[in-house]
Design a protein around this motif. Structure first.
Motif, PDB file in Angstrom:
ATOM      1  N   VAL A  74     -47.755 -39.318 -21.717  1.00 45.37           N
ATOM      2  CA  VAL A  74     -48.369 -38.012 -21.435  1.00 45.37           C
ATOM      3  C   VAL A  74     -47.687 -36.913 -22.253  1.00 45.37           C
ATOM      4  O   VAL A  74     -48.354 -36.071 -22.862  1.00 45.37           O
ATOM      5  CB  VAL A  74     -48.296 -37.695 -19.925  1.00 45.37           C
ATOM      6  N   ALA A  75     -46.366 -36.964 -22.295  1.00 48.98           N
ATOM      7  CA  ALA A  75     -45.613 -35.954 -23.051  1.00 48.98           C
ATOM      8  C   ALA A  75     -45.973 -36.021 -24.531  1.00 48.98           C
ATOM      9  O   ALA A  75     -46.192 -34.990 -25.178  1.00 48.98           O
ATOM     10  CB  ALA A  75     -44.109 -36.167 -22.852  1.00 48.98           C
ATOM     11  N   GLY A 118     -48.712 -37.180 -25.752  1.00 55.39           N
ATOM     12  CA  GLY A 118     -50.100 -36.723 -25.874  1.00 55.39           C
ATOM     13  C   GLY A 118     -50.191 -35.210 -25.908  1.00 55.39           C
ATOM     14  O   GLY A 118     -50.914 -34.638 -26.727  1.00 55.39           O
ATOM     15  N   ALA A 119     -49.425 -34.548 -25.038  1.00 53.70           N
ATOM     16  CA  ALA A 119     -49.430 -33.085 -24.995  1.00 53.70           C
ATOM     17  C   ALA A 119     -48.896 -32.524 -26.309  1.00 53.70           C
ATOM     18  O   ALA A 119     -49.415 -31.546 -26.850  1.00 53.70           O
ATOM     19  CB  ALA A 119     -48.583 -32.599 -23.822  1.00 53.70           C
TER      20      ALA A 119
END
Lengths: 213, 369
Positions: B315-316, B318-319
């Motif tokens: 997720v990190a 991806g952000a």
């Protein structure tokens, strides 16, 4: 996926990544007495804390015992000393207020000890008040703000008043356990929606309230 | 989203850095609680999902002792124990020892790929299990050490690991901070080079093949060490592929020496410190005469932990990729956003390491008493 949702989800994930840092590794089942003096003042808080079996096994690891798997009070003396000395740093997780004002407890009385029964360690100690307390409303709370230690009163006999004046009324508040329905409701909250109406953290505190009109 | 795209690079940069610091702020508040203990601290308030996860974690942890006891009487209960250990690992995955925040910050600052994030997560979790087994195996089984002695050992390991986190952060801050400052000065060749790269990236913006994305978002060390060349065969930026092109890892990418050298330090920094829960479970299993079952439980726990950390790391990344793509839409100046984000992430690592080292953040006390 909508990018803004994604960023929100990412922020949330990272946020709870931090917030979920701590969780209990030690469980303590408490029996607590409030000890009164002859003049009707409260002189101290007497705790008997029973640790969970895992922590009890961990704490007694490597200790010498005459009988394997059994520990006498004497054999546990050094451990009791370590416990009490380390607890000083955390104010013994015991916080008292008299009529709304913070009241100081001092170091425990020298007679403290550990018992070992059914593979469970119990630490017995008394915290005297700096000055004996006479209050209309005395509140004693026991909790670990970092929730490394989970405290809960013994369900059968959580708190006793020892030698209290007859008019004093005792109320105890136990930390409530989350119900299955609440857990499910929480799990259904979308990740990008922070719900503030379901705060339940205060339940971690064990409260003793004594009212003496 | 459209609103954000319309803003100037500066505004975007501020939004992202602000967001990042907000997250860190939340983390810090959660951490800071043991520090507040010297004062009459208020009751802890854990709301919503966090509280629920907290409760679940505790629930599964408590179930462990019962499962170990059951395994003593009935060997088949060992399978139940492994199932509980796995679930506990997934829910637990907490504490800087498990390094979700550290790994995420590291990945963002270093612009690592999501695959590397997953490898880092699994490797550090495995190392963590190994150190827990080593501490209890050598300490308790071979030497008959007390809990206090093991706690002291963990304390030493902790200091080394926290110092390492800070060192990694400082090194990244040096590299990324300089790049950030350079990107603030358009006259400098660095920024000019970035603008040129943008042209290259733009053509591939929506339909690029994996491994050919060399936009300004790609800010590997390579750029700094190799005079801004873009011919890295195995050290390229592929965050875009994390979104749309799911394909197996390229061997060259995972074995590339560059990243293993970097990654190893992060694995050790995060994985060196054993999880307190695992140590306690191992000692309890030992007390029941079931040390090996405890070892199995520890490794299965690590597997669960690794999955959670890997998801958050992805997720990190991806952000971070999203920020990178937004930067591509803003030639030249968009660079500020990316460099700023990386610098902030590197700064977070430094602060993290420093706070852990000085004891302002207490991860997990092994010797609560």
């Amino acid at each position: 996926m909508n990018p803004i949702r994604f960023v929100l989800a990412a922020v949330f994930a990272l946020a709870f990544a931090g917030a979920a840092q701590a969780h209990p590794h030690v469980w303590v089942t408490m029996k607590t007495d409030l000890v009164y003096g002859a003049d009707g003042t409260v002189t101290g808080v007497r705790h008997a804390w029973s640790f969970d079996d895992m922590f009890s096994a961990f704490a007694t690891q490597g200790l010498e015992a005459k009988v394997k798997g059994e520990f006498t009070r004497d054999e546990l003396k050094p451990l009791a000393k370590v416990n009490v000395e380390s607890l000083k740093e955390y104010d013994f997780f015991t916080y008292a207020t008299a009529d709304g004002k913070k009241t100081e407890l001092t170091d425990p009385l020298p007679e403290y000890w550990l018992d070992y029964k059914d593979q469970v360690l119990t630490l017995n100690f008394t915290l005297p008040f700096k000055t004996p307390v006479k209050a209309k409303e005395l509140k004693v709370e026991v909790y670990d703000p970092s929730i490394f230690v989970d405290f809960a009163f013994n369900k059968e006999q959580p708190v006793q008043l020892v030698g209290a004046p007859a008019q004093c009324k005792l109320e105890t508040e136990l930390p409530r356990e989350m119900t299955m329905a609440e857990g499910q409701a929480l799990s259904r909250i979308p990740a990008d929606q922070v719900n503030t109406s379901m705060m339940w953290g205060a339940q971690f505190a064990n409260k003793i309230l004594v009212k003496c009109p | 989203m459209r609103w954000l795209v319309r803003q100037s690079a500066w505004a975007q940069c501020l939004v992202f850095i602000g967001g990042f610091l907000l997250v860190v702020g939340v983390i810090d508040v959660a951490f800071a609680q043991p520090f507040g203990m010297t004062r009459p601290a208020p009751s802890p308030e854990y709301g919503g999902v966090t509280g629920w996860i907290l409760a679940k974690q505790a629930e599964f942890y408590r179930m462990l002792s019962g499962a170990i006891r059951a395994a003593k009487a009935d060997g088949s209960a060992a399978w139940t124990l492994l199932g509980i250990s796995f679930t506990y690992g997934i829910f637990h995955a907490a504490g800087p020892g498990h390094g979700k925040a550290v790994i995420s910050s590291y990945l963002v600052a270093n612009d690592e790929t999501w695959r590397r994030g997953i490898v880092l997560s699994f490797a550090s979790a495995a190392l963590q299990a190994v150190t827990a087994v080593a501490v209890v195996g050598i300490g308790a089984v071979l030497l008959g050490a007390t809990a206090k002695a093991m706690g002291n050992t963990v304390r030493v390991i902790e200091i080394v690991s926290y110092a390492l986190i800070m060192l990694i952060g400082l090194r990244l801050l040096w590299v990324k901070g300089r790049a950030f400052i350079a990107s603030l000065r358009p006259a400098r060749s660095n920024a000019k080079a970035s603008a040129d790269h943008h042209d290259h990236a733009h053509g591939h913006d929506h339909d690029h093949a994996h491994g050919h994305v060399h936009g300004p978002a790609c800010t590997h060390h390579g750029h700094h060490h190799h005079g801004h060349t873009h011919g890295h065969s195995h050290d390229h930026c592929d965050e875009a592929s994390a979104w749309s092109h799911g394909h197996g890892p390229e061997p060259a990418e995972l074995t590339g020496r560059h990243w293993w050298k970097r990654g190893l330090a992060a694995i050790v920094a995060v994985g060196l410190r054993p999880c307190s829960g695992a140590v306690i479970v191992l000692v309890f299993a030992l007390a029941q005469g079931l040390f090996w079952i405890g070892v199995a439980s520890t490794f299965v726990m690590a597997l669960g932990t690794a999955i959670t950390v890997a998801i958050i790391a992805t997720v990190a990344v991806g952000a971070r990729g999203l920020a990178g793509r937004m930067a591509q839409a803003k030639p030249g100046t968009g660079m500020i956003l990316v460099r700023g984000l990386e610098t902030a992430a590197a700064g977070v690592l430094v602060v993290f390491g420093a706070l852990l080292l000085t004891g302002y953040i207490v991860s997990e006390r092994l010797m609560g008493f």
